[in-house]
Scaffold this motif. Sequence first.
Motif, PDB file in Angstrom:
ATOM      1  N   VAL A 112      14.457   5.490 -42.304  1.00 57.66           N
ATOM      2  CA  VAL A 112      15.379   4.988 -41.291  1.00 57.66           C
ATOM      3  C   VAL A 112      16.350   4.021 -41.957  1.00 57.66           C
ATOM      4  CG1 VAL A 112      15.591   3.620 -39.185  1.00 57.66           C
ATOM      5  CG2 VAL A 112      13.721   5.273 -39.414  1.00 57.66           C
ATOM      6  N   ILE A 113      17.652   4.316 -41.838  1.00 57.18           N
ATOM      7  CA  ILE A 113      18.669   3.454 -42.449  1.00 57.18           C
ATOM      8  C   ILE A 113      19.652   2.880 -41.428  1.00 57.18           C
ATOM      9  CG2 ILE A 113      18.515   4.537 -44.728  1.00 57.18           C
ATOM     10  CD1 ILE A 113      21.147   6.045 -43.949  1.00 57.18           C
ATOM     11  N   ALA A 114      19.515   3.309 -40.165  1.00 56.99           N
ATOM     12  CA  ALA A 114      20.385   2.778 -39.113  1.00 56.99           C
ATOM     13  C   ALA A 114      19.736   3.060 -37.764  1.00 56.99           C
ATOM     14  CB  ALA A 114      21.769   3.424 -39.169  1.00 56.99           C
ATOM     15  N   MET A 115      20.096   2.233 -36.778  1.00 54.44           N
ATOM     16  CA  MET A 115      19.545   2.413 -35.443  1.00 54.44           C
ATOM     17  C   MET A 115      20.534   1.957 -34.376  1.00 54.44           C
ATOM     18  SD  MET A 115      16.956  -0.848 -34.941  1.00 54.44           S
ATOM     19  CE  MET A 115      16.815  -0.617 -33.177  1.00 54.44           C
ATOM     20  N   VAL A 116      20.311   2.461 -33.173  1.00 51.72           N
ATOM     21  CA  VAL A 116      21.027   2.011 -31.985  1.00 51.72           C
ATOM     22  C   VAL A 116      20.117   2.248 -30.786  1.00 51.72           C
ATOM     23  CG1 VAL A 116      22.213   4.230 -31.575  1.00 51.72           C
ATOM     24  CG2 VAL A 116      23.220   2.104 -30.718  1.00 51.72           C
TER      25      VAL A 116
ATOM     26  N   VAL B 299      22.945  -1.156 -35.721  1.00 54.14           N
ATOM     27  CA  VAL B 299      22.879  -1.764 -37.053  1.00 54.14           C
ATOM     28  C   VAL B 299      22.627  -0.697 -38.108  1.00 54.14           C
ATOM     29  CG1 VAL B 299      20.434  -2.355 -36.774  1.00 54.14           C
ATOM     30  CG2 VAL B 299      21.791  -3.579 -38.467  1.00 54.14           C
ATOM     31  N   VAL B 300      23.337  -0.842 -39.230  1.00 50.87           N
ATOM     32  CA  VAL B 300      23.149   0.001 -40.404  1.00 50.87           C
ATOM     33  C   VAL B 300      22.593  -0.906 -41.497  1.00 50.87           C
ATOM     34  CG1 VAL B 300      24.317   1.415 -42.158  1.00 50.87           C
ATOM     35  CG2 VAL B 300      25.072   1.512 -39.767  1.00 50.87           C
ATOM     36  N   ASP B 301      21.602  -0.429 -42.222  1.00 47.36           N
ATOM     37  CA  ASP B 301      21.035  -1.210 -43.315  1.00 47.36           C
ATOM     38  C   ASP B 301      22.149  -1.700 -44.221  1.00 47.36           C
ATOM     39  OD1 ASP B 301      19.916  -1.190 -46.312  1.00 47.36           O
ATOM     40  OD2 ASP B 301      18.288  -1.726 -44.930  1.00 47.36           O
ATOM     41  N   GLN B 302      22.040  -2.961 -44.626  1.00 43.96           N
ATOM     42  CA  GLN B 302      23.120  -3.587 -45.403  1.00 43.96           C
ATOM     43  C   GLN B 302      23.420  -2.862 -46.713  1.00 43.96           C
ATOM     44  OE1 GLN B 302      21.591  -7.541 -45.505  1.00 43.96           O
ATOM     45  NE2 GLN B 302      19.960  -7.067 -46.954  1.00 43.96           N
TER      46      GLN B 302
END
Length: 153
Positions: free
Chosen positions: A66-70, A91-94
Amino acid sequence: MTAHATLQFEPATLADLPALCALLAQLFAQEHEFSPDHTAQQQGLSHILQHPDIGHILVARQQGQVIAMVSLLFTISTALGGRVALLEDMVVDQTCRGLGIGSQLLTFAIAHARQQAIQRLTLLTDQDNQAGQHLYRKHGFQPSGMQVWRLIL
């Protein structure tokens, strides 16, 4: 993560809880009104994942990670006479930002909302979050004349 890596977009599962909590820690560390609280985030995410009538958490995966979520949280609008959703926790992983992943995830979330017969998506963003606001405008969101007010109980 490279721009050419294959991404998958799908609903999150309980097995994703650690990755989701890590993403929220990144998000809340940069927001003005919230602070990371692992226990609170784990409790809230777990509740949503176990009760899909409340909302859906959607993720972007790269090589299974998982590298991003909403989050889409559901309610009823009396003005529209049907289901609407609050779009939260985008959010997307930095380490993966700037590659268009957020835009792709938002496209997926909007399509998912349409499939769920959601009539309106509403979101909040920090006033100084120009990058986020640009992304949301690009996807058809517009500022509202409504003002956000809160009472913390």
